[in-house]
Design a protein around this motif. Structure first.
Motif, PDB file in Angstrom:
ATOM      1  N   VAL A 188     -13.994  40.516 -28.386  1.00 18.89           N
ATOM      2  CA  VAL A 188     -14.911  41.363 -27.610  1.00 18.89           C
ATOM      3  C   VAL A 188     -14.644  41.195 -26.117  1.00 18.89           C
ATOM      4  O   VAL A 188     -14.620  42.171 -25.356  1.00 18.89           O
ATOM      5  CB  VAL A 188     -16.368  41.013 -27.954  1.00 18.89           C
ATOM      6  CG1 VAL A 188     -17.327  41.753 -27.024  1.00 18.89           C
ATOM      7  CG2 VAL A 188     -16.673  41.358 -29.406  1.00 18.89           C
ATOM      8  N   ARG A 248     -17.562  33.256 -35.411  1.00 21.86           N
ATOM      9  CA  ARG A 248     -18.268  33.978 -34.344  1.00 21.86           C
ATOM     10  C   ARG A 248     -17.527  33.860 -33.022  1.00 21.86           C
ATOM     11  O   ARG A 248     -17.458  34.831 -32.255  1.00 21.86           O
ATOM     12  CB  ARG A 248     -19.701  33.431 -34.224  1.00 21.86           C
ATOM     13  CG  ARG A 248     -20.520  34.129 -33.137  1.00 21.86           C
ATOM     14  CD  ARG A 248     -21.890  33.469 -33.017  1.00 21.86           C
ATOM     15  NE  ARG A 248     -22.678  33.697 -34.210  1.00 21.86           N
ATOM     16  CZ  ARG A 248     -23.491  34.727 -34.367  1.00 21.86           C
ATOM     17  NH1 ARG A 248     -23.597  35.643 -33.409  1.00 21.86           N
ATOM     18  NH2 ARG A 248     -24.189  34.865 -35.471  1.00 21.86           N
ATOM     19  N   GLY A 251     -23.012  39.109 -21.255  1.00 21.07           N
ATOM     20  CA  GLY A 251     -22.460  38.827 -22.571  1.00 21.07           C
ATOM     21  C   GLY A 251     -23.521  38.389 -23.555  1.00 21.07           C
ATOM     22  O   GLY A 251     -23.556  38.842 -24.712  1.00 21.07           O
ATOM     23  N   VAL A 255     -20.470  45.206 -23.870  1.00 23.22           N
ATOM     24  CA  VAL A 255     -20.489  44.313 -25.032  1.00 23.22           C
ATOM     25  C   VAL A 255     -21.302  44.921 -26.163  1.00 23.22           C
ATOM     26  O   VAL A 255     -20.910  44.858 -27.344  1.00 23.22           O
ATOM     27  CB  VAL A 255     -21.042  42.934 -24.626  1.00 23.22           C
ATOM     28  CG1 VAL A 255     -21.285  42.059 -25.856  1.00 23.22           C
ATOM     29  CG2 VAL A 255     -20.076  42.240 -23.674  1.00 23.22           C
ATOM     30  N   THR A 290     -24.769  40.599 -26.760  1.00 23.56           N
ATOM     31  CA  THR A 290     -24.587  40.017 -28.091  1.00 23.56           C
ATOM     32  C   THR A 290     -25.903  39.936 -28.853  1.00 23.56           C
ATOM     33  O   THR A 290     -25.961  40.206 -30.054  1.00 23.56           O
ATOM     34  CB  THR A 290     -23.964  38.618 -27.974  1.00 23.56           C
ATOM     35  OG1 THR A 290     -22.734  38.706 -27.244  1.00 23.56           O
ATOM     36  CG2 THR A 290     -23.689  38.031 -29.355  1.00 23.56           C
ATOM     37  N   PHE A 300     -15.996  36.820 -30.701  1.00 23.07           N
ATOM     38  CA  PHE A 300     -16.407  36.935 -29.305  1.00 23.07           C
ATOM     39  C   PHE A 300     -15.194  37.031 -28.374  1.00 23.07           C
ATOM     40  O   PHE A 300     -15.224  37.768 -27.379  1.00 23.07           O
ATOM     41  CB  PHE A 300     -17.274  35.735 -28.930  1.00 23.07           C
ATOM     42  CG  PHE A 300     -17.770  35.756 -27.510  1.00 23.07           C
ATOM     43  CD1 PHE A 300     -18.766  36.635 -27.119  1.00 23.07           C
ATOM     44  CD2 PHE A 300     -17.227  34.901 -26.559  1.00 23.07           C
ATOM     45  CE1 PHE A 300     -19.225  36.661 -25.817  1.00 23.07           C
ATOM     46  CE2 PHE A 300     -17.677  34.928 -25.257  1.00 23.07           C
ATOM     47  CZ  PHE A 300     -18.679  35.805 -24.883  1.00 23.07           C
ATOM     48  N   MET A 316     -19.670  45.679 -29.781  1.00 15.40           N
ATOM     49  CA  MET A 316     -20.180  44.987 -30.961  1.00 15.40           C
ATOM     50  C   MET A 316     -20.465  45.953 -32.114  1.00 15.40           C
ATOM     51  O   MET A 316     -20.492  45.532 -33.275  1.00 15.40           O
ATOM     52  CB  MET A 316     -21.457  44.225 -30.598  1.00 15.40           C
ATOM     53  CG  MET A 316     -21.243  43.069 -29.641  1.00 15.40           C
ATOM     54  SD  MET A 316     -20.279  41.705 -30.334  1.00 15.40           S
ATOM     55  CE  MET A 316     -21.437  41.025 -31.487  1.00 15.40           C
TER      56      MET A 316
END
Length: 317
Positions: free
Chosen positions: A234, A227, A118, A208, A122, A231, A212
């Motif tokens: 996601v 944020r 993750g 991820v 990210t 997340f 994104m």
């Protein structure tokens, strides 16, 4: 969902028959005579033939397979040629020990893999991304039995921090939920968790990173969503694929831990298979392989059902 479940269960039946046939034939065509595990080398020929008839090894292979399959359907996996004990009596304890080890190892690998993957997905291209990818590549590249021996040398021999053998004090195979027994679980679980950690890290990173860049994430950011909330969205989209990966890894750990269990003398199916191979114990080999294969098939079915419940897109498909 009910029709989907019934259809998948019907698919399992021919798979189970094929797996049973392959397990039976692979063990049968292996070199060596299983009678040697029962009678001494200087036994008279008439005694050898009598023992062969008692265990049904004098019949043609198709007849042996039919009789074995009939017993398996009735829940009888036969008796060990080496010990004379029912196969299921030894297999029940071994499966419990291996399942516990596999669950702890896969859980540890899943948590670490999701965190590293993750973060890497990210913050693509950052130092954190490169470090996570490096750890993942090392995890899938290092032989786990070699890592197990290194951990034994460090934590058991040099530093004397953790025990190296057995599932309990004195090499016992009886498990209890106390600190003395849990110490024996640490080294084999860490050793087994390295490969699923690396695979989950690489998988989650790719998922991820792809999510994104999708439009709905850009829209969520454009609306001013925090944020953390972005997340969470996601994670919801990445969860089904990550679950499928860890489900397969759990199945692989159940059947592929023979080397690690041998290194740590962990009393599971791997150690049982290892001893059965050297003793040419056909009933134990056939029963253990069949149960592990069916566990893998059932685990795949369970993962598919959980994926269908978590991902609405699969339901619509």
């Amino acid at each position: 969902m009910i029709l989907y479940l019934l259809r998948r269960i019907l698919y399992v039946v021919p798979i189970a028959l094929a797996v049973g046939f392959v397990c039976f034939m692979l063990v049968q065509i292996a070199p060596g005579d299983p009678i040697n595990a029962i009678v001494p080398p200087d036994a008279p020929q008439d005694v050898v033939e009598q023992v062969r008839r008692d265990y049904g090894l004098d019949k043609p292979l198709p007849v042996q397979f039919g009789l074995w399959l009939l017993k398996v359907v009735q829940g009888d996996l036969g008796r060990s040629l080496a010990t004379g004990r029912p196969v299921w009596a030894d297999l029940r304890t071994a499966i419990g020990n291996t399942l516990m080890l596999a669950l702890v190892a896969s859980g540890l690998g899943f948590v670490l893999g999701c965190v590293l993957g993750g973060l890497a997905g990210t913050f693509r291209g950052s130092a954190m991304d490169r470090a996570a990818v490096g750890v993942a590549v090392a995890g899938v590249s290092v032989p786990h039995y070699w890592l197990g021996m290194v951990l034994v040398v460090l934590f058991s021999v040099q530093w004397n921090l953790l025990p190296a053998m057995g599932a309990g004090p004195g090499g016992s195979s009886d498990w209890e939920w106390d600190w003395e027994h849990m110490q024996h679980l640490v080294l084999p679980a860490v050793t087994l968790s390295v490969i699923p950690m690396g695979i989950v890290t690489r998988t989650v990173r790719g998922i991820v990173a792809e999510i994104m860049n999708q439009e709905f994430v850009v829209a969520l950011r454009g609306k001013g969503l925090r944020r953390w909330d972005v997340f969470v969205h996601v994670v919801k989209n990445a969860a089904p694929n990550a679950l499928a990966v860890i489900g397969l890894q759990l199945g692989y750990l159940m059947g592929g831990s023979i080397l690690v269990e041998t290194v740590f003398s962990w009393p599971g199916t791997g150690l049982l298979l290892n001893s059965a191979i050297f003793q040419r114990d056909l009933p134990v080999l056939q029963g253990t392989i069949l149960v592990l294969a069916m566990f893998f098939v059932a685990l795949n079915l369970l993962v598919d059902l959980i994926q269908t419940a978590l991902d609405p897109r699969i339901k619509r498909a």
